[in-house]
Design a protein around this motif. Structure first.
Motif, PDB file in Angstrom:
ATOM      1  N   GLY A  43       2.026   5.604 -10.417  1.00  0.00           N
ATOM      2  CA  GLY A  43       2.522   5.064  -9.161  1.00  0.00           C
ATOM      3  C   GLY A  43       3.978   4.664  -9.239  1.00  0.00           C
ATOM      4  N   ALA A  44       4.356   3.701  -8.402  1.00  0.00           N
ATOM      5  CA  ALA A  44       5.754   3.257  -8.335  1.00  0.00           C
ATOM      6  C   ALA A  44       5.817   1.735  -8.272  1.00  0.00           C
ATOM      7  CB  ALA A  44       6.451   3.876  -7.135  1.00  0.00           C
ATOM      8  N   ARG A  45       5.097   1.081  -9.172  1.00  0.00           N
ATOM      9  CA  ARG A  45       5.154  -0.379  -9.235  1.00  0.00           C
ATOM     10  C   ARG A  45       6.443  -0.853  -9.899  1.00  0.00           C
ATOM     11  NH1 ARG A  45       1.679  -2.226  -5.436  1.00  0.00           N
ATOM     12  NH2 ARG A  45      -0.201  -0.920  -5.476  1.00  0.00           N
ATOM     13  N   THR A  46       7.093   0.029 -10.649  1.00  0.00           N
ATOM     14  CA  THR A  46       8.459  -0.212 -11.093  1.00  0.00           C
ATOM     15  C   THR A  46       9.378   0.712 -10.295  1.00  0.00           C
ATOM     16  OG1 THR A  46       8.254   1.433 -12.858  1.00  0.00           O
ATOM     17  CG2 THR A  46       7.698  -0.847 -13.410  1.00  0.00           C
ATOM     18  N   TRP A  47      10.678   0.511 -10.381  1.00  0.00           N
ATOM     19  CA  TRP A  47      11.614   1.299  -9.583  1.00  0.00           C
ATOM     20  C   TRP A  47      11.498   2.778  -9.897  1.00  0.00           C
ATOM     21  CZ3 TRP A  47      14.069  -0.457  -5.479  1.00  0.00           C
ATOM     22  CH2 TRP A  47      14.353  -1.829  -5.359  1.00  0.00           C
ATOM     23  N   HIS A  48      11.417   3.580  -8.835  1.00  0.00           N
ATOM     24  CA  HIS A  48      11.450   5.032  -8.930  1.00  0.00           C
ATOM     25  C   HIS A  48      12.402   5.562  -7.852  1.00  0.00           C
ATOM     26  CE1 HIS A  48       7.970   4.662 -11.517  1.00  0.00           C
ATOM     27  NE2 HIS A  48       7.927   5.978 -11.691  1.00  0.00           N
ATOM     28  N   ASN A  49      12.800   6.808  -7.997  1.00  0.00           N
ATOM     29  CA  ASN A  49      13.638   7.461  -6.999  1.00  0.00           C
ATOM     30  C   ASN A  49      12.805   8.448  -6.200  1.00  0.00           C
ATOM     31  OD1 ASN A  49      15.492  10.100  -6.385  1.00  0.00           O
ATOM     32  ND2 ASN A  49      16.645   8.201  -6.102  1.00  0.00           N
ATOM     33  N   LEU A  50      12.930   8.380  -4.889  1.00  0.00           N
ATOM     34  CA  LEU A  50      12.301   9.342  -3.993  1.00  0.00           C
ATOM     35  C   LEU A  50      13.407  10.125  -3.299  1.00  0.00           C
ATOM     36  CD1 LEU A  50       9.966  10.586  -2.310  1.00  0.00           C
ATOM     37  CD2 LEU A  50      10.210   8.618  -0.754  1.00  0.00           C
TER      38      LEU A  50
ATOM     39  N   ASP B  73       0.803  -1.228   0.000  1.00  0.00           N
ATOM     40  CA  ASP B  73       0.000   0.000   0.000  1.00  0.00           C
ATOM     41  C   ASP B  73       0.834   1.276   0.000  1.00  0.00           C
ATOM     42  OD1 ASP B  73      -2.375  -1.424   0.018  1.00  0.00           O
ATOM     43  OD2 ASP B  73      -2.393  -1.568   2.215  1.00  0.00           O
ATOM     44  N   GLY B  74       2.091   1.195   0.448  1.00  0.00           N
ATOM     45  CA  GLY B  74       2.867   2.423   0.500  1.00  0.00           C
ATOM     46  C   GLY B  74       4.334   2.167   0.786  1.00  0.00           C
ATOM     47  N   ALA B  75       5.169   3.124   0.378  1.00  0.00           N
ATOM     48  CA  ALA B  75       6.603   3.052   0.651  1.00  0.00           C
ATOM     49  C   ALA B  75       7.156   4.462   0.620  1.00  0.00           C
ATOM     50  CB  ALA B  75       7.323   2.170  -0.368  1.00  0.00           C
ATOM     51  N   GLY B  76       8.142   4.737   1.498  1.00  0.00           N
ATOM     52  CA  GLY B  76       8.680   6.083   1.496  1.00  0.00           C
ATOM     53  C   GLY B  76       9.856   6.252   2.426  1.00  0.00           C
ATOM     54  N   LEU B  77      10.114   7.522   2.768  1.00  0.00           N
ATOM     55  CA  LEU B  77      11.232   7.900   3.615  1.00  0.00           C
ATOM     56  C   LEU B  77      10.735   8.705   4.809  1.00  0.00           C
ATOM     57  CD1 LEU B  77      13.960   9.159   1.093  1.00  0.00           C
ATOM     58  CD2 LEU B  77      14.254   7.299   2.743  1.00  0.00           C
ATOM     59  N   ARG B  78      11.373   8.477   5.963  1.00  0.00           N
ATOM     60  CA  ARG B  78      11.185   9.346   7.109  1.00  0.00           C
ATOM     61  C   ARG B  78      12.503  10.067   7.374  1.00  0.00           C
ATOM     62  NH1 ARG B  78      10.830   6.373  12.340  1.00  0.00           N
ATOM     63  NH2 ARG B  78      13.044   6.912  12.406  1.00  0.00           N
TER      64      ARG B  78
ATOM     65  N   ALA C 194       9.672  16.830  -1.248  1.00  0.00           N
ATOM     66  CA  ALA C 194       9.809  15.451  -1.717  1.00  0.00           C
ATOM     67  C   ALA C 194       9.550  15.406  -3.216  1.00  0.00           C
ATOM     68  CB  ALA C 194       8.842  14.531  -0.982  1.00  0.00           C
ATOM     69  N   GLU C 195      10.336  14.578  -3.880  1.00  0.00           N
ATOM     70  CA  GLU C 195      10.273  14.516  -5.340  1.00  0.00           C
ATOM     71  C   GLU C 195      10.416  13.063  -5.769  1.00  0.00           C
ATOM     72  OE1 GLU C 195      12.378  17.623  -7.821  1.00  0.00           O
ATOM     73  OE2 GLU C 195      13.680  15.896  -8.181  1.00  0.00           O
ATOM     74  N   VAL C 196       9.533  12.626  -6.654  1.00  0.00           N
ATOM     75  CA  VAL C 196       9.603  11.277  -7.214  1.00  0.00           C
ATOM     76  C   VAL C 196       9.912  11.395  -8.700  1.00  0.00           C
ATOM     77  CG1 VAL C 196       8.358   9.138  -7.696  1.00  0.00           C
ATOM     78  CG2 VAL C 196       7.984  10.328  -5.530  1.00  0.00           C
ATOM     79  N   SER C 197      10.919  10.647  -9.138  1.00  0.00           N
ATOM     80  CA  SER C 197      11.284  10.643 -10.553  1.00  0.00           C
ATOM     81  C   SER C 197      11.663   9.238 -10.964  1.00  0.00           C
ATOM     82  CB  SER C 197      12.451  11.601 -10.822  1.00  0.00           C
ATOM     83  OG  SER C 197      13.619  11.161 -10.151  1.00  0.00           O
ATOM     84  N   ALA C 198      11.750   9.034 -12.272  1.00  0.00           N
ATOM     85  CA  ALA C 198      12.126   7.716 -12.772  1.00  0.00           C
ATOM     86  C   ALA C 198      13.619   7.471 -12.602  1.00  0.00           C
ATOM     87  CB  ALA C 198      11.731   7.572 -14.235  1.00  0.00           C
TER      88      ALA C 198
END
Length: 728
Positions: A445-452, A411-416, A463-467
Motif C-alpha cells: 500500500g501507501a502508508r508511507t510516502w509514495h509517488n503517483l 481508505d483512499g488517495a489519488g489523482l483526478r 497510472a504508476e505508483v513508485s517509492a
C-alpha cells in the motif's frame, strides 16, 4: 471563456515555458570531479545527487566521504555536505577505507544509502570489498549505519571478488533486490530482507566477469533492463567506459541483448546505450536514471574531458565530472540522445516545474473546493472522514502528466485528471477512465510516502505508483478509455487531489507530456567501393609492412595470419602491422575475420582485426579478442600523454567465431581532427556501432590489419577481405 480557464492558460504559458538548455558538465558549479553519480528526488521537492569519495576540486587534496549535492532543476547544483564525517563511519570498516558508488533509495518511509566499502576490519586484505548501508530521515542525513555489511567480502583464493557498485531495485511484488559486482567476479543480484538491510537467499550471477560494473536496473513494458558500464573507468586520456544493456523477464535474469546474446556468455552480449562520440567527452559511464515531470527519462553519468583527464597531477585521480543527457527508448531499448552520445551542450533541459507546481509552502489560494483541507508543515492534508476532491486552478493543455507524492491514512488517495481517476486504496491501484476501470495489486500500500504519476496521451491513461520515481514502479495500470478523458472544450486539463478519508499530498505537478523520440541518430553508411583487397592472390602493392611477418600468407581467397606472440601496447612494439594508405575524406573500411578463440578458457590477449595507425605509440585497434574468460570486440587506443604512454579501450558488440569489423572515418570540419567510429557484426548484416577515438589534425593515420597478443595456444586469423568505401 470561464476565468478559471483563462488563468490556467496563462499559467501554462508563463510558468511552464519550454525549458532552457544547459551545458555539460552539470557539476561544474560545485565540483571538478563527481564520479559514479546517483540521484533521487527528495520529499522536499529538491533533487539530490551523491558521488564517490574523491576531492571535489583541483588542489583540494581531501577526499569527501560520499559528497551530496542539491538542485531544483537538475542542471545547476549546489554542494550540501558529505554523507559521513570522521565520527560517523561504518563500524565494520577498516581505518582508511574508501567509500564508492553510492545508491540512494526511499524505502518504507526512510532513505537508504547503499555504498561500496573498500576495506573491512574482518580480513587483513587491503581490498576485500563489501556493500554497506545507512539509513536517514532526510536525503542529507543524519545517516545511521547498519551494524554489518549488506553483502560481506567474498573471498576468491588469495583475493576477493569485486563486491562493489550496489544498485537497489524493488519489484512489483514488493520484493527488494540488490545488484552489485564488477570486472573481477561479474555482476550479481541478491534478494534483500524486507527492511532492505540484509541479503537473503543465494545470489545469482546476471553478467559475466571481466566486462561489466556499475549496474542499474529498471522495469519497463514487461521487461527488466540491466544497464551496466563496460571497459575501463579510469585510464585518463584513453578511458573508453561506456554503458551497455540487456533485458529479461525476471529480475534474476537471464539478461540478453538486442540480438539475443546472453550477458553471461563468454562471447558476452550487450546493447550500446551510451558511447563517446568524438567530442571532448570520453569514458562515459557509471550512471543513474530519472524521469522528469513531463515523463521524459534522463541519465546522469560521469565522463572525462580528454584534454583535462586528471584532477591534479597526470596519472593521479581521474577527473570525472557529472553530465546529464536525455535517455530515449527506441524499439524497446534505451539509448542516450537517440544514439548521438554525450552532449557538450543541449538546447533542451529536464522539465522540473509544471504549469501546476505546488509544494504547499503557503495557503490554498491556487485551489478550489478547499473545505476539509489544510496545509501542514509543507504538505496538504485532508482531515475529514469523507471523500473529497481538491481541484487545482491551474493545468496544462494537450496530453499531460500529473504527479503527486501521497501518504494514505484513510481508505483512499489519488489523482483526478480530466475525467480519469487513479486511486490508491489499501493495497490496490485502480484507474477509471472513459467507462473503463482496471485494478492491480499494490503490495504494501501507501502508508508511507509514495509517488503517483498519471499520464494521459489521447485516450490512453497510465497510472504508476513508485517509492521514488526511479524506474521501479510497484504498480502500473493502463486503460484505453472509451470516451475522451480531457473535455474538448477545455484547453487545460483539470486536475484534482482525491481523498477518501485522511490523506496527505505534496509535490503536485501537471506538465505537458513529453514527445518520445522514435528514430535513431544516423550511423555510418557505405558509399561507393573505392579500394580493397579480396586476397585472391598475393598481397597487392598498396600494402606495406611495419615489421613484416613471414607467416602471413594469402591462400584460397583469404589472408591467413598466425596470431603473433607480440603486441603493440606499451614499449615492446614487436607486433607486425599490415598497412595501406586510405583515401582522403570520409570513408569506411571493413574486414571479415575468422578467429577461433574458443570460449571460457583464458588465453590473454589473442586478437585480430583492424587498426588505424599513426605510429607504434599512436593507434586505434578494433579486434575480436580474448580477455581472460571472455571474448569481446575491443576498440583500444594508445597515445602519449604527459610523456607517458596511455592505453584504454571501448567495447563494441559481441563477437562470433567469424566477426565483421568496420572503422568509419570522418574529418571534423571545425577542428580538422580525424574521427574513427567502430562497428561490429556477427553476421555481416546487423551492425552494432560503438565509440569514437580521435587523432589530432595534421596526423596521417593509415589503415590496416593486426594479428597478435599471444602465440599460445597456436591459432591463425583468416581475413576474407579488406574493403574501403566512401562514406555515404
Amino acid at each position: 471563456m470561464h476565468l478559471a480557464v483563462i488563468a490556467s492558460l496563462l499559467l501554462a504559458l508563463f510558468t511552464n515555458p519550454a525549458p532552457p538548455g544547459f551545458a555539460n558538465p552539470v557539476s561544474k558549479s560545485f565540483a571538478d570531479t563527481f564520479a559514479d553519480p546517483s540521484v533521487i528526488r527528495g520529499l522536499d521537492g529538491y533533487w539530490y545527487s551523491y558521488g564517490t569519495s574523491d576531492p571535489l576540486r583541483e588542489g583540494e587534496g581531501v577526499h569527501h566521504r560520499l559528497p551530496i549535492a542539491r538542485s531544483t532543476d537538475l542542471v545547476t547544483w549546489t554542494y550540501v555536505s558529505d554523507a559521513f564525517g570522521t565520527d560517523n563511519l561504518p563500524p565494520y570498516a577498516a581505518p582508511g577505507s574508501l567509500f564508492w558508488a553510492p545508491d540512494v533509495r526511499y524505502l518504507d518511509g526512510r532513505y537508504v544509502m547503499y555504498f561500496t566499502v573498500t576495506n573491512t576490519a574482518s580480513t587483513p586484505h587491503p581490498w576485500d570489498y563489501s556493500i554497506g548501508a545507512a539509513t536517514a530521515p532526510t536525503p542529507t542525513g543524519p545517516w545511521t549505519h547498519a551494524k554489518a555489511p549488506v553483502v560481506a567480502p567474498r573471498p576468491s583464493g588469495d583475493s576477493y571478488w569485486n563486491t562493489i557498485d550496489p544498485s537497489e531495485f524493488t519489484d512489483a511484488d514488493g520484493r527488494k533486490y540488490l545488484y552489485f559486482g564488477g570486472f573481477f567476479g561479474g555482476l550479481w543480484v541478491t534478494e534483500l530482507a524486507p527492511d532492505g538491510l540484509t541479503a537473503v537467499g543465494q545470489p545469482v550471477q546476471v553478467a559475466i566477469d571481466n566486462k561489466f560494473e556499475g549496474s542499474y536496473v529498471v522495469r519497463r513494458d514487461g521487461f527488466y533492463y540491466l544497464l551496466a558500464s563496460s571497459a575501463n573507468c579510469c585510464a585518463g586520456p584513453t578511458t573508453g567506459y561506456s554503458v551497455l544493456a540487456g533485458r529479461a523477464t525476471s529480475p534474476r535474469g537471464p539478461f540478453t541483448d538486442r540480438e539475443g546474446v546472453p550477458l553471461t556468455a563468454s562471447r558476452a552480449g550487450g546493447t550500446p546505450v551510451l558511447d563517446q562520440n568524438g567530442n571532448k567527452w570520453i569514458g562515459t559511464g557509471h550512471h543513474a536514471q530519472l524521469t522528469d515531470l513531463s515523463g521524459q527519462d534522463w541519465m546522469l553519468y560521469h565522463a572525462i574531458d580528454r584534454s583535462d583527464p586528471f584532477l591534479d597531477e597526470p596519472y593521479g585521480v581521474n577527473e570525472r565530472p557529472m553530465l546529464l543527457d536525455r535517455l530515449d527508448w527506441i524499439d524497446g531499448w534505451p539509448v542516450v540522445r537517440a544514439g548521438a552520445g554525450p552532449s557538450e551542450s543541449s538546447r533542451e533541459a529536464p522539465v522540473t516545474r509544471g504549469a501546476l507546481d505546488e509544494r504547499f509552502s503557503a495557503d490554498l489560494s491556487g485551489w478550489q473546493d478547499t473545505s476539509g483541507w489544510a496545509v501542514r508543515d509543507g504538505y496538504v492534508r485532508h482531515v475529514d472522514g469523507g471523500r473529497a476532491t481538491l481541484t487545482a486552478r491551474a493545468g496544462a493543455g494537450g496530453d499531460v502528466r500529473a504527479e503527486t507524492d501521497l501518504r494514505l491514512e484513510g481508505d483512499g488517495a489519488g489523482l483526478r485528471v480530466g475525467t480519469a481517476t487513479a486511486l490508491v486504496s489499501g493495497s490496490e491501484l485502480t484507474v477509471s477512465a472513459g467507462g473503463v476501470t482496471r485494478t492491480t495489486p499494490l503490495p504494501g500500500g501507501a502508508r508511507t510516502w509514495h509517488n503517483l504519476a498519471v499520464t494521459v496521451r489521447g485516450r490512453t491513461v497510465t497510472a504508476e505508483v513508485s517509492a521514488a520515481r526511479l524506474g521501479d514502479p510497484q504498480a502500473t495500470v493502463t486503460v484505453q478509455a472509451l470516451q475522451p478523458v480531457l473535455a474538448p472544450e477545455r484547453s487545460a486539463a483539470q486536475v484534482g487531489l482525491v481523498a477518501d478519508g485522511v490523506a496527505e499530498f505534496d509535490n503536485v505537478s501537471v506538465a505537458r507530456l513529453f514527445r518520445p523520440v522514435t528514430s535513431r541518430a544516423p550511423v555510418p553508411r557505405l558509399g561507393k567501393l573505392v579500394d580493397g583487397d579480396e586476397f585472391t592472390g598475393p598481397l597487392d602493392r598498396r600494402w606495406t609492412w611495419v615489421r613484416e611477418d613471414s607467416g602471413a600468407a594469402t591462400a584460397n581467397g583469404s589472408l591467413r595470419w598466425p596470431v603473433q606472440g607480440a603486441d603493440l601496447v606499451g614499449d615492446g612494439n614487436r607486433a607486425g602491422v599490415l598497412l595501406r594508405e586510405p583515401p582522403r575524406g570520409d570513408y569506411v573500411v571493413e574486414t571479415k575475420v575468422t578467429l577461433d578463440l574458443g570460449e571460457d578458457t583464458v588465453r590473454n590477449y589473442q586478437q585480430a582485426g583492424l587498426v588505424a595507425y599513426a605510429s607504434d605509440d599512436d593507434f586505434a585497434r578494433l579486434c575480436q579478442v580474448a580477455i581472460w574468460n571472455t571474448r569481446q570486440v575491443e576498440y583500444g587506443r594508445e597515445l602519449k600523454f604527459a610523456d607517458r604512454l596511455s592505453y584504454g579501450a571501448n567495447i563494441v558488440g559481441p563477437p562470433a567465431r567469424t566477426t565483421w569489423l568496420r572503422l568509419a572515418h570522418q574529418v571534423d570540419p571545425a577542428t580538422g581532427e580525424h574521427r574513427f567510429r567502430a562497428g561490429s557484426s556477427r553476421d555481416g548484416r546487423t551492425w552494432t556501432w560503438g565509440g569514437v577515438w580521435t587523432f589530432p589534425a595534421g596526423a596521417s593515420p593509415r589503415i590496416g590489419l593486426v594479428s597478435h597478443g599471444g602465440a599460445h595456444p597456436q591459432v591463425s586469423a583468416e581475413f576474407d577481405y579488406v574493403r574501403i568505401y566512401r562514406g555515404a
